[in-house]
Design an enzyme around this catalytic site. Structure first.
Site, PDB file in Angstrom:
ATOM      1  N   ARG A 139      49.908 -43.943 -25.480  1.00 12.58           N
ATOM      2  CA  ARG A 139      48.795 -43.858 -26.420  1.00 12.58           C
ATOM      3  C   ARG A 139      47.888 -45.051 -26.144  1.00 12.58           C
ATOM      4  NH1 ARG A 139      49.581 -48.398 -27.732  1.00 12.58           N
ATOM      5  NH2 ARG A 139      48.076 -48.126 -29.396  1.00 12.58           N
ATOM      6  N   GLY A 140      46.762 -45.098 -26.880  1.00  7.10           N
ATOM      7  CA  GLY A 140      45.752 -46.101 -26.567  1.00  7.10           C
ATOM      8  C   GLY A 140      44.751 -45.459 -25.609  1.00  7.10           C
ATOM      9  N   ASP A 198      38.499 -46.418 -29.629  1.00 10.97           N
ATOM     10  CA  ASP A 198      38.802 -45.164 -28.924  1.00 10.97           C
ATOM     11  C   ASP A 198      37.538 -44.455 -28.464  1.00 10.97           C
ATOM     12  OD1 ASP A 198      41.103 -45.725 -30.920  1.00 10.97           O
ATOM     13  OD2 ASP A 198      41.900 -44.437 -29.335  1.00 10.97           O
ATOM     14  N   ASN A 220      37.838 -46.506 -34.247  1.00 15.22           N
ATOM     15  CA  ASN A 220      39.126 -47.108 -33.872  1.00 15.22           C
ATOM     16  C   ASN A 220      40.171 -46.712 -34.916  1.00 15.22           C
ATOM     17  OD1 ASN A 220      40.726 -48.815 -32.115  1.00 15.22           O
ATOM     18  ND2 ASN A 220      40.747 -50.332 -33.754  1.00 15.22           N
TER      19      ASN A 220
HETATM   20  O1  MRU Z   1      46.587 -43.553 -32.035  1.00 10.50           O
HETATM   21  P1  MRU Z   1      46.604 -44.590 -30.959  1.00 10.50           P
HETATM   22  O2  MRU Z   1      47.787 -45.478 -31.011  1.00 10.50           O
HETATM   23  O3  MRU Z   1      46.383 -43.988 -29.586  1.00 10.50           O
HETATM   24  O4  MRU Z   1      45.326 -45.484 -31.283  1.00 10.50           O
HETATM   25  C1  MRU Z   1      45.055 -46.600 -30.488  1.00 10.50           C
HETATM   26  C2  MRU Z   1      43.904 -47.401 -30.968  1.00 10.50           C
HETATM   27  O5  MRU Z   1      43.290 -47.101 -31.971  1.00 10.50           O
HETATM   28  C3  MRU Z   1      43.474 -48.545 -30.102  1.00 10.50           C
HETATM   29  O6  MRU Z   1      42.918 -49.560 -30.883  1.00 10.50           O
HETATM   30  C4  MRU Z   1      42.421 -48.059 -29.100  1.00 10.50           C
HETATM   31  O7  MRU Z   1      42.888 -46.938 -28.406  1.00 10.50           O
HETATM   32  C5  MRU Z   1      42.027 -49.103 -28.140  1.00 10.50           C
HETATM   33  S1  MRU Z   1      43.283 -49.389 -26.966  1.00 10.50           S
HETATM   34  C6  MRU Z   1      42.811 -50.549 -25.854  1.00 10.50           C
END
Ligand code: MRU
Length: 369
Positions: free
Chosen positions: A53-54, A243, A253
């Protein structure tokens, strides 16, 4: 970054030269497990279930997913099926669409035989590019931490971050954490406030884990604590990830980011967002109206998984049984609340003009569309 002295990345090509290995993030912080992806469906599942994820890592995993698909079926139909399946895994992070569009553009004109090799090569280079982008973000963000250190000589710089925009969310370094890791390397004393980030606890489970294993001083706080910390002068700087960021600087985000930005504005705390340029959606100008916010299974709110005293994992229910829940995964912080966008090319004001000045080729390509 390092896990107990040994350098790791989040995704890599396995020794067999075709399957792909990932760190399974659903098992952290209690289990350190490498998972092997051996086909398109496994890659799609890994993104959907958040084993990876991320935003940046989702994009790179999708590229490897296409490479795995080209091993299975390199036909036009196989390519279309792979891109459609992967695109449907998660809606908000734009890096997914960006990576898949790039793969499709590259592979479509090639014959079936050439596709497999080209797909692996591109997925590998996307991973390397992500590392370079994050490292460059770190260099620009470091200046902010150095400036904060200079304002309070001899004291720790207190940085608040939300969710996990760390190396686990990218291939390496992270976005929000890249300046933190560089500052730590340079010996600047730090104290990172880590928001727990309910419902999935990416802060408590992942950011705390990676900072801890790299040796960066940090403290986890419940999600509602940030405002209090800022009111009492205990935060020098907020740095979060994103994101999807619009061409006008609105930042989508992890849910809860907006509340931290409001508290930061009310207390005069600088609020920065770190992002590699593939996270900018140049086609959008109004984040609130135009970004699809992922809604996930309510079970993420009603249940929690953790380790019991004997080290085994257990899942418990924490909400009144039967109560309906809502599970919005992201929110949008308007550009006016953002002090600056830390990109690989430098720090831009969160505005159309600010981003266009750093990425003139992207801005003009979009205006010609
Ligand atoms: O739901 P996730 O864990 O994928 O969300 C991740 C985030 O919101 C992060 O802050 C974002 O992807 C930036 S990662 C460098």
């Amino acid at each position: 970054m390092k896990v107990d002295g040994r350098p790791y990345r989040t995704i890599w090509l396995a020794e067999d030269g075709w399957s792909v290995e990932i760190l399974d993030q659903t098992r952290l912080p209690h289990r350190f497990a490498v998972e092997r992806l051996q086909g398109l469906d496994a890659a799609a599942r890994a993104i959907r279930t958040m084993q990876v994820r991320g935003a940046p890592l989702i994009g790179v995993t999708a590229a490897y997913g296409v490479a795995l698909a080209m091993t299975e079926d390199p036909s036009d139909a196989g390519l279309a099926r792979a891109c459609d399946l992967l695109l449907a895994t998660r809606p908000t992070a734009v890096n997914l669409r960006w990576a898949l569009e790039g793969m499709r553009r590259l592979l479509q004109p090639l014959g079936d035989k050439a596709r497999r090799q080209a797909a692996y090569a591109r997925a590998g280079s996307l991973a390397e590019e992500d590392v370079a982008l994050c490292r460059a973000i770190g260099g620009h963000g470091l200046a902010l931490i150095e400036a904060a250190a200079a304002r309070r000589p001899g004291e720790r710089v207190r940085v608040l971050t939300h969710c996990n925009a760390g190396w686990l969310a990218t291939v390496d370094w992270g976005t929000a954490t890249a300046p933190i890791y560089l500052a730590h390397e340079r010996g600047i004393p730090l104290q990172v406030w880590v928001d727990e980030t309910r419902p999935r606890n990416q802060g408590a489970a992942l950011t705390a884990w990676e900072l801890g294993h790299h040796g960066v001083p940090h403290r986890v706080v419940a999600d509602n604590v940030g405002g209090h910390l800022m009111q009492h002068g205990l935060v020098d700087l907020c740095i979060v990830g994103t994101d999807r960021t619009t061409a006008t600087g609105d930042v989508c985000n992890k849910i809860g980011t907006y509340l931290k930005a409001l508290a930061a504005r009310d207390n005069g705390v600088p609020f920065y967002v770190a992002l590699p340029s593939p996270t900018i959606d140049w086609s959008l100008s109004d984040g609130l109206a135009e970004i699809a916010i992922e809604e996930r299974d309510g079970r993420e709110v009603t249940h929690l998984t953790g380790a019991t005293a004997d080290g085994s994992l257990a899942t418990i229910e924490v909400v009144a049984p039967g109560s309906p829940v809502a599970n919005y995964a992201f929110d949008v912080t308007p550009a006016r609340l953002v002090s600056g966008l830390i990109t690989e090319r430098g720090i831009a004001p969160a505005s159309r003009e600010g981003l266009a000045a750093l990425f003139p080729e992207q801005a003009s390509a979009e205006s010609e569309r």
